[in-house]
Motif scaffolding. Structure first.
Motif, PDB file in Angstrom:
ATOM      1  N   LYS A  51       0.352  -1.773   4.520  1.00  0.00           N
ATOM      2  CA  LYS A  51      -0.852  -1.780   3.678  1.00  0.00           C
ATOM      3  C   LYS A  51      -1.050  -3.096   2.937  1.00  0.00           C
ATOM      4  O   LYS A  51      -2.136  -3.359   2.420  1.00  0.00           O
ATOM      5  N   MET A  52       0.010  -3.895   2.833  1.00  0.00           N
ATOM      6  CA  MET A  52      -0.133  -5.147   2.073  1.00  0.00           C
ATOM      7  C   MET A  52       0.852  -6.198   2.596  1.00  0.00           C
ATOM      8  O   MET A  52       1.991  -5.869   2.913  1.00  0.00           O
ATOM      9  N   GLU A  59       9.231  -3.388   0.238  1.00  0.00           N
ATOM     10  CA  GLU A  59       8.766  -4.688   0.722  1.00  0.00           C
ATOM     11  C   GLU A  59       9.639  -4.970   1.940  1.00  0.00           C
ATOM     12  O   GLU A  59      10.747  -5.513   1.831  1.00  0.00           O
ATOM     13  N   GLU A 118      -1.832 -10.289  -0.876  1.00  0.00           N
ATOM     14  CA  GLU A 118      -1.347 -10.462  -2.239  1.00  0.00           C
ATOM     15  C   GLU A 118      -1.433 -11.920  -2.708  1.00  0.00           C
ATOM     16  O   GLU A 118      -1.137 -12.847  -1.959  1.00  0.00           O
ATOM     17  N   THR A 122       8.869  -1.495  -4.870  1.00  0.00           N
ATOM     18  CA  THR A 122       8.910  -2.085  -3.529  1.00  0.00           C
ATOM     19  C   THR A 122      10.191  -2.902  -3.356  1.00  0.00           C
ATOM     20  O   THR A 122      10.138  -4.135  -3.305  1.00  0.00           O
ATOM     21  N   THR A 142       2.905  -9.415   1.393  1.00  0.00           N
ATOM     22  CA  THR A 142       3.335 -10.075   0.159  1.00  0.00           C
ATOM     23  C   THR A 142       3.383 -11.595   0.370  1.00  0.00           C
ATOM     24  O   THR A 142       3.711 -12.066   1.458  1.00  0.00           O
ATOM     25  N   ASN A 187       0.676 -13.760  -5.407  1.00  0.00           N
ATOM     26  CA  ASN A 187       1.964 -13.399  -5.986  1.00  0.00           C
ATOM     27  C   ASN A 187       2.273 -14.238  -7.226  1.00  0.00           C
ATOM     28  O   ASN A 187       2.433 -15.465  -7.139  1.00  0.00           O
ATOM     29  N   ALA A 216       4.662  -2.455   1.961  1.00  0.00           N
ATOM     30  CA  ALA A 216       4.286  -3.863   1.926  1.00  0.00           C
ATOM     31  C   ALA A 216       5.272  -4.597   2.825  1.00  0.00           C
ATOM     32  O   ALA A 216       6.367  -4.100   3.099  1.00  0.00           O
ATOM     33  N   HIS A 270       3.898  -4.530  -6.751  1.00  0.00           N
ATOM     34  CA  HIS A 270       5.059  -5.257  -6.229  1.00  0.00           C
ATOM     35  C   HIS A 270       6.114  -5.421  -7.319  1.00  0.00           C
ATOM     36  O   HIS A 270       6.003  -6.312  -8.163  1.00  0.00           O
TER      37      HIS A 270
END
Ligand code: ZN
Ligand code: ZN
Length: 247
Positions: free
Chosen positions: A129-130, A75, A158, A40, A132, A160, A98, A9
């Protein structure tokens, strides 16, 4: 303290409120011994953010800079009903998608149920896939529902580091909730990632602000997908990685 090989990230100048280039991020990552970073930048709906064409031209960036693998990603902003702010065909062309909730991006979500529902719908998109910063003081969610949906849809959650940045005016994170998220992720066997969310090159790979959460949740390396480049790549691209062993 857990050591990461990959930072999933990071933001460049293209995000509009970040201050380094791709090369600066990569060189900083190389100096710190990281093996991979994902670029991202925010999706187009963030004020001052990149046009969707930005994401259509990422292929011009080399796959490796200063010895660091570069995943070209986004992102994306989660909008109403979990919709994202980049067309499907552009998302498909990226190495890594993300997604997260952000202010001033055009969504009309306004309750815990709606935030939780939108994140879950976003996770049901197989390209995502993710998620944040699922823990976010501005967007309270049902953490257990999020973790269960991450398990069902095979999505990384995540933790963060920038949510606890001491230089920021206000902190977005809630340590007790991130600790709970880690504990639930361990129970449900959901992969976690510890990321910087760097908006300046010196921040790449910096996850020290997560030390207390890591300790309280008793996180181990096996719980964190980005401690190893190999583990991360074989998780993200099982077919490609097995065939070529490069990516
Ligand atoms: Zn974000
Ligand atoms: Zn970010």
């Amino acid at each position: 303290m857990i050591k990461i090989e990959a930072d999933l990230h990071t933001h460049t100048v293209s995000s509009g409120h970040a201050y380094s280039t791709v090369d600066e991020l990569a060189r900083s990552a190389g100096r710190k011994g990281l093996k991979l970073i994902a670029i991202t930048d925010h999706g187009p709906n963030i004020p001052g953010g990149p046009h969707e064409y930005h994401f259509g031209n990422l292929a011009v960036i080399p796959d490796r800079i200063s010895g660091v693998d570069i995943l070209k990603g986004i992102e994306a902003n989660i909008l109403d009903n979990g919709r994202l702010d980049l067309p499907e065909e552009r998302l498909k062309a990226l190495d890594f998608v993300a997604a997260g909730l952000h202010e001033h991006t055009g969504h009309n979500l306004s309750s815990r149920e709606e935030y939780t529902g939108a994140i879950i719908r976003a996770m049901e998109n197989p390209l995502v896939k993710m998620i944040t910063h699922p823990v976010n003081v501005n967007y309270p969610v049902d953490i257990e529902k999020i973790v269960r949906a991450a398990r069902a849809n095979d999505v990384i959650l995540e933790i963060n580091a920038s949510s606890y940045s001491p230089v920021k005016k206000s902190q977005r994170g809630i340590k007790a909730l991130d600790t709970k998220l880690c504990q639930l992720a361990k129970r449900y066997k959901v992969p976690l990632s510890l990321n910087s969310d760097a908006h300046y090159h010196a921040e790449v790979g910096q996850i020290e602000t997560l030390e207390e959460i890591i300790k309280k949740a008793n996180l181990r390396e096996r719980d964190v997908i980005n401690v190893s480049r190999e583990r991360l790549l074989s998780y993200l691209y099982p077919d490609r990685y097995r065939k070529k062993q490069i990516v």
